[in-house]
Write a protein that holds these residues in place. Structure first.
Motif, mmCIF file in Angstrom:
data_model
loop_
_atom_site.group_PDB
_atom_site.id
_atom_site.type_symbol
_atom_site.label_atom_id
_atom_site.label_comp_id
_atom_site.label_asym_id
_atom_site.label_seq_id
_atom_site.Cartn_x
_atom_site.Cartn_y
_atom_site.Cartn_z
ATOM 1 N N THR A 22 -61.876 34.729 -26.301
ATOM 2 C CA THR A 22 -63.135 34.395 -26.981
ATOM 3 C C THR A 22 -64.249 35.323 -26.529
ATOM 4 O O THR A 22 -65.045 35.814 -27.344
ATOM 5 N N ARG A 25 -63.868 38.605 -28.206
ATOM 6 C CA ARG A 25 -64.314 38.558 -29.610
ATOM 7 C C ARG A 25 -65.832 38.610 -29.694
ATOM 8 O O ARG A 25 -66.400 39.295 -30.550
ATOM 9 N N LEU A 26 -66.510 37.876 -28.822
ATOM 10 C CA LEU A 26 -67.966 37.850 -28.856
ATOM 11 C C LEU A 26 -68.559 39.204 -28.509
ATOM 12 O O LEU A 26 -69.631 39.568 -28.998
ATOM 13 N N SER A 27 -67.876 39.963 -27.680
ATOM 14 C CA SER A 27 -68.407 41.275 -27.299
ATOM 15 C C SER A 27 -68.404 42.240 -28.474
ATOM 16 O O SER A 27 -69.066 43.287 -28.416
ATOM 17 N N GLN A 29 -69.953 41.934 -31.002
ATOM 18 C CA GLN A 29 -71.313 41.947 -31.524
ATOM 19 C C GLN A 29 -72.205 42.928 -30.768
ATOM 20 O O GLN A 29 -73.340 43.166 -31.173
ATOM 21 N N ARG A 207 -78.612 34.357 -22.909
ATOM 22 C CA ARG A 207 -77.467 34.834 -23.678
ATOM 23 C C ARG A 207 -76.179 34.643 -22.890
ATOM 24 O O ARG A 207 -75.358 35.538 -22.775
ATOM 25 N N ARG A 212 -73.461 32.326 -26.535
ATOM 26 C CA ARG A 212 -72.861 33.252 -27.492
ATOM 27 C C ARG A 212 -71.779 32.554 -28.314
ATOM 28 O O ARG A 212 -71.651 32.789 -29.516
ATOM 29 N N LEU A 213 -71.016 31.709 -27.641
ATOM 30 C CA LEU A 213 -69.986 30.957 -28.349
ATOM 31 C C LEU A 213 -70.614 30.014 -29.360
ATOM 32 O O LEU A 213 -70.137 29.879 -30.492
ATOM 33 N N TRP A 216 -71.672 31.999 -32.341
ATOM 34 C CA TRP A 216 -70.504 32.394 -33.137
ATOM 35 C C TRP A 216 -69.984 31.227 -33.960
ATOM 36 O O TRP A 216 -69.722 31.361 -35.161
#
Length: 246
Positions: A22, A25-27, A29, A207, A212-213, A216
């Motif tokens: 996860t 995936r967020l990175s 951005q 942040r 962040r999750l 998302w």
């Protein structure tokens, strides 16, 4: 400029691996994107994340083949070769902060979005939502540098919803510290309805990985600093698909 950093991961439970995926995936951005390294990756890893509860981790830490790797250790009794060690439960914000210290671009580096006066970006409509006047001016200036000059401003969530009902916007920037509405509730409303805004970025002082999750899962394209880092804001703008003007 944007960069991708491959990370070799040794050990960890299924739950921790899920959290790690996860985070990766967020990175996506951000300007610095982290990805799990595998033997078929196009380049070698630059970091190894080692589970101290795994016997393979100590073997990896002591291997002379890893002299060029930055080693992150999770657990007790880290070997002398470790660059940084973290306790359990795994503090993901601290891990990401350590990685960003190594790899994040310098503050002065911007993504070049200048595409000339006829750029497709010059035909897009933006909505800037923040109670802070200086924040709105800063965001308007950053958008202008990307040739996006058609921007409306709202000081409250109510004003933003009123504007969104009367005009179709291509993107919106939403400050999470609005006085009259929960920003996440506003996000949902902006992403719905006949004039749904496709691209929405949130700005927030905190942040952390959980935030962040939350962004998302809530449907935000990005969760940026408040005020946004110029490079990260420009990187988000550069990823917006350039289609015909509305």
């Amino acid at each position: 400029m944007a960069q991708r950093v491959f990370i070799k991961v040794v050990g960890f439970s299924d739950e921790e691996r899920h959290a790690l995926n996860t985070v990766f995936r967020l990175s996506e951005q951000c300007l610095t994107m982290y990805q799990l390294w595998t033997p078929v990756a196009p380049e070698p890893p630059r970091v190894a994340l080692l589970d101290g509860q795994s016997w393979e981790a100590r073997v990896e830490a002591e291997s002379p083949l890893h002299r060029d790797l930055r080693l992150l250790w999770v657990g007790a009794n880290p070997p002398a070769t470790i660059w940084r060690a973290f306790p359990r439960p795994l503090p993901w914000p601290d891990v990401i902060e350590a990685l960003d210290q190594m790899f994040a671009p310098e503050a002065g580096i911007d993504v070049d979005l200048a595409q000339g006066p006829d750029s497709v970006m010059s035909q897009k409509q933006a909505l800037i939502i923040s109670a802070n006047r200086d924040q709105r001016l800063y965001l308007r200036a950053r958008l202008a540098l990307a040739r996006l000059t058609l921007a409306d401003e709202a000081e409250t969530g109510a004003q933003a919803l009123e504007l969104a009902r009367g005009k179709k916007y291509d993107l919106a920037l939403v400050d999470c510290s609005l006085p009259d509405i929960d920003a996440w509730a506003l996000l949902r409303q902006l992403r719905q309805g006949p004039h749904a805004i496709v691209h929405v970025a949130m700005t927030q002082a905190e942040r952390s990985v959980p935030e962040r999750l939350r962004a998302w899962l809530g449907g935000a394209d990005a969760l940026l600093e408040n005020p946004p880092h110029p490079g990260r804001l420009d990187a988000w703008l550069s990823r917006i698909e350039l289609g015909p003007a509305s």
